[in-house]
Design a protein around this motif. Structure first.
Motif, short mmCIF file in Angstrom:
data_model
loop_
_atom_site.label_atom_id
_atom_site.label_comp_id
_atom_site.label_asym_id
_atom_site.label_seq_id
_atom_site.Cartn_x
_atom_site.Cartn_y
_atom_site.Cartn_z
N SER A 180 0.83 -1.20 0.00
CA SER A 180 0.00 0.00 0.00
C SER A 180 0.86 1.25 0.00
CB SER A 180 -0.92 0.01 1.23
OG SER A 180 -1.84 -1.07 1.18
N GLU A 181 2.12 1.12 0.42
CA GLU A 181 3.03 2.27 0.52
C GLU A 181 4.19 2.21 -0.45
OE1 GLU A 181 4.29 2.94 4.53
OE2 GLU A 181 2.30 2.52 5.38
N HIS A 182 4.53 1.02 -0.94
CA HIS A 182 5.68 0.85 -1.82
C HIS A 182 5.29 -0.08 -2.97
CE1 HIS A 182 8.24 2.57 1.36
NE2 HIS A 182 7.52 1.82 2.20
N PRO A 183 5.71 0.24 -4.20
CA PRO A 183 5.34 -0.63 -5.32
C PRO A 183 6.04 -1.98 -5.29
CG PRO A 183 6.75 1.17 -6.07
CD PRO A 183 6.39 1.46 -4.65
N PHE A 184 7.25 -2.03 -4.72
CA PHE A 184 8.00 -3.28 -4.66
C PHE A 184 8.63 -3.41 -3.28
CE2 PHE A 184 7.96 -1.87 -9.10
CZ PHE A 184 7.35 -2.96 -9.70
N ALA A 203 2.21 -18.47 -9.34
CA ALA A 203 1.91 -19.74 -9.99
C ALA A 203 0.92 -20.59 -9.20
CB ALA A 203 3.21 -20.52 -10.22
N HIS A 204 1.03 -20.59 -7.89
CA HIS A 204 0.12 -21.39 -7.07
C HIS A 204 -0.89 -20.49 -6.35
CE1 HIS A 204 3.43 -24.11 -7.79
NE2 HIS A 204 2.85 -25.10 -7.14
N LEU A 205 -0.37 -19.61 -5.50
CA LEU A 205 -1.23 -18.88 -4.57
C LEU A 205 -2.01 -17.75 -5.22
CD1 LEU A 205 1.37 -18.81 -1.65
CD2 LEU A 205 -0.62 -20.32 -1.88
N GLY A 206 -1.54 -17.24 -6.35
CA GLY A 206 -2.24 -16.17 -7.03
C GLY A 206 -2.91 -16.60 -8.31
N ARG A 207 -2.84 -17.89 -8.63
CA ARG A 207 -3.40 -18.39 -9.90
C ARG A 207 -4.40 -19.52 -9.67
NH1 ARG A 207 -2.17 -22.02 -14.22
NH2 ARG A 207 -2.43 -21.05 -16.28
N ASP A 208 -4.07 -20.46 -8.78
CA ASP A 208 -4.99 -21.54 -8.48
C ASP A 208 -6.24 -20.97 -7.80
OD1 ASP A 208 -2.99 -23.12 -9.47
OD2 ASP A 208 -2.51 -24.10 -7.56
N PRO A 209 -7.43 -21.45 -8.13
CA PRO A 209 -8.67 -20.81 -7.67
C PRO A 209 -8.81 -20.65 -6.15
CG PRO A 209 -9.14 -22.35 -9.44
CD PRO A 209 -7.68 -22.53 -9.10
N VAL A 226 1.05 -8.73 -7.74
CA VAL A 226 1.21 -9.88 -8.62
C VAL A 226 0.99 -9.46 -10.06
CG1 VAL A 226 0.24 -12.12 -9.28
CG2 VAL A 226 0.62 -11.60 -6.87
N GLU A 227 -0.06 -8.71 -10.33
CA GLU A 227 -0.30 -8.21 -11.69
C GLU A 227 0.87 -7.36 -12.16
OE1 GLU A 227 -5.13 -7.80 -12.09
OE2 GLU A 227 -4.02 -6.10 -11.24
N ARG A 228 1.38 -6.52 -11.27
CA ARG A 228 2.51 -5.64 -11.61
C ARG A 228 3.74 -6.44 -12.00
NH1 ARG A 228 2.72 -2.83 -6.85
NH2 ARG A 228 1.01 -1.59 -7.68
N MET A 229 3.98 -7.52 -11.27
CA MET A 229 5.16 -8.34 -11.53
C MET A 229 5.02 -9.14 -12.83
SD MET A 229 7.50 -7.89 -9.19
CE MET A 229 8.52 -9.36 -9.34
N GLY A 233 7.64 -3.98 -18.03
CA GLY A 233 8.07 -2.79 -17.32
C GLY A 233 7.70 -2.84 -15.85
N LEU A 234 7.39 -1.66 -15.28
CA LEU A 234 7.13 -1.58 -13.85
C LEU A 234 5.65 -1.54 -13.50
CD1 LEU A 234 9.93 0.94 -12.75
CD2 LEU A 234 9.98 -1.57 -12.76
#
Length: 377
Positions: A180-184, A203-209, A226-229, A233-234
């Protein structure tokens, strides 16, 4: 880039934890690449005979160089002055980045595998589609059964599952505050810490339902990271004036200290027990310099330790590869002058992570001909 980079070929899989690390790095840096499934015949025909095992990711450069391992892929391009260097410039942040890289790519494997395979009934169609895509008939079922069978060896048991899930919820809360305070993790661009975390958190925790639903509900800023990564780019539109620099003066913000304390709680004493096991194993077996760490290339573990995760007894495999990651932290600390070493050591002690930096010793782990080997000093 300082020099024009032509298209690379990245052999991997969309649902692979370690492929996700390499993919994220290449996209962030704007390095052209084409991803090819490891089920493609060229992998078995041309890649596997050279790397001697079926493992991803593998990068093939335009010059034909083969690089296996997400960490080696990152380090390959770090030597070429990438757009956004991934190692912080200052010693405390650099050491902590390596420790977070280890935590993400190794310690969080327990969480990732639990949420993927303990919730198989809820997400079986999704996972079957992932494992069967491009694979020969019957392979998906075999792979899925094999992966699920690994859970006890990763310390996933009926007794430990409540603690694993509590740990995941706490991690999401901590990271949600930080992002919430830093992009990375360390400021305006990804470090090896971010790349270590993105493996399991995508791959697992942000993709598996099942776990992705938890992340979206409880930690929208983590899901946005996760979307940012995953984007080129950034992609830091929420931070228009932040810039691309590291957090200044080797500082560690309070939001990041919360993550470090959580890491110390969850990584230790297991990491300490594994390091002690490696010391005893090397003392007993006295491997020669350049000797493979295991009898067969595909075998990564040399034994198991009986340890604890959040007070619950678990059994965990010991992979010498852990030293291949952590030796980078050891080297940074060892190369400091006495004043800086004391400052950094004190800061590491305050967050409970000094023990996570292996002491210099007569051995380490390197890689030769794509295989982990013992290195003797």
């Amino acid at each position: 880039m300082a020099e024009e980079i032509k298209e690379q070929i990245l052999y991997g899989l969309p649902h692979s934890l370690y492929t996700g690390i390499a993919r994220s790095y290449l996209r962030t840096q704007g390095i052209p690449f084409r991803e090819v499934s490891s089920h493609h015949p060229d992998f078995a025909r041309h890649i596997k005979p050279i790397i001697q095992r079926s493992i991803v990711p593998v990068l093939v450069t335009p010059a034909g160089e083969i690089i296996q391992d997400s960490l080696d892929i990152i380090d390959h391009f770090e030597q070429k002055q990438p757009r956004y260097p991934a190692y912080p410039d200052t010693p405390l942040q650099r050491i902590l980045a390596v420790l977070i890289q280890y935590y993400g790519s190794q310690s969080l494997l327990r969480h990732a595998m639990h949420y993927r395979w303990s919730y198989l009934e809820q997400q079986q169609n999704f996972l079957y589609d992932a494992f069967s895509n491009g694979a020969p008939p019957g392979v998906a079922e075999t792979l899925m059964q094999r992966m699920q069978s690994y859970l006890p060896g990763l310390g996933v048991t009926a007794d430990s599952i409540p603690q694993i899930e509590a740990s995941y919820h706490e991690l999401l809360a901590v990271l949600n505050r930080h992002f919430s305070e830093h992009p990375f993790v360390f400021g305006g661009r990804p470090s090896v810490a971010d790349y270590g975390l993105i493996g399991p958190l995508f791959a697992h925790l942000g993709r598996d339902p099942a776990p992705a639903g938890v992340m979206k509900r409880e930690a929208p800023r983590v899901y946005r990271w996760v979307e940012r990564m995953l984007a080129p780019g950034l992609d830091a539109v929420e931070f228009p004036d932040y810039g691309t620099a590291w957090i200044a003066e080797d500082a560690i913000p309070e939001t990041l200290k919360a993550l470090l304390h959580l890491m110390a709680r969850d990584m230790l004493p297991e990491l300490t027990d594994k390091l002690a096991y490696l010391d005893a194993w090397v003392s007993e077996h006295q491997p020669a310099d350049g000797e493979a760490v295991s009898a067969k290339p595909h075998q990564r573990m040399i034994g198991q330790v009986h340890t604890h995760f959040r007070g619950v007894p678990v059994t965990a495999g010991v992979e010498p590869y852990l030293l291949y990651i952590l030796r980078r932290a050891t080297a940074v600390l060892a190369d400091l002058n006495e004043t800086d070493r004391q400052r950094v050591s004190t800061a590491l002690t305050q967050v409970g992570l000094l023990e996570a930096v292996p002491q210099p010793s007569s051995y380490s782990v390197g890689r030769r001909n794509h295989i982990e080997v013992w290195e003797r000093q």
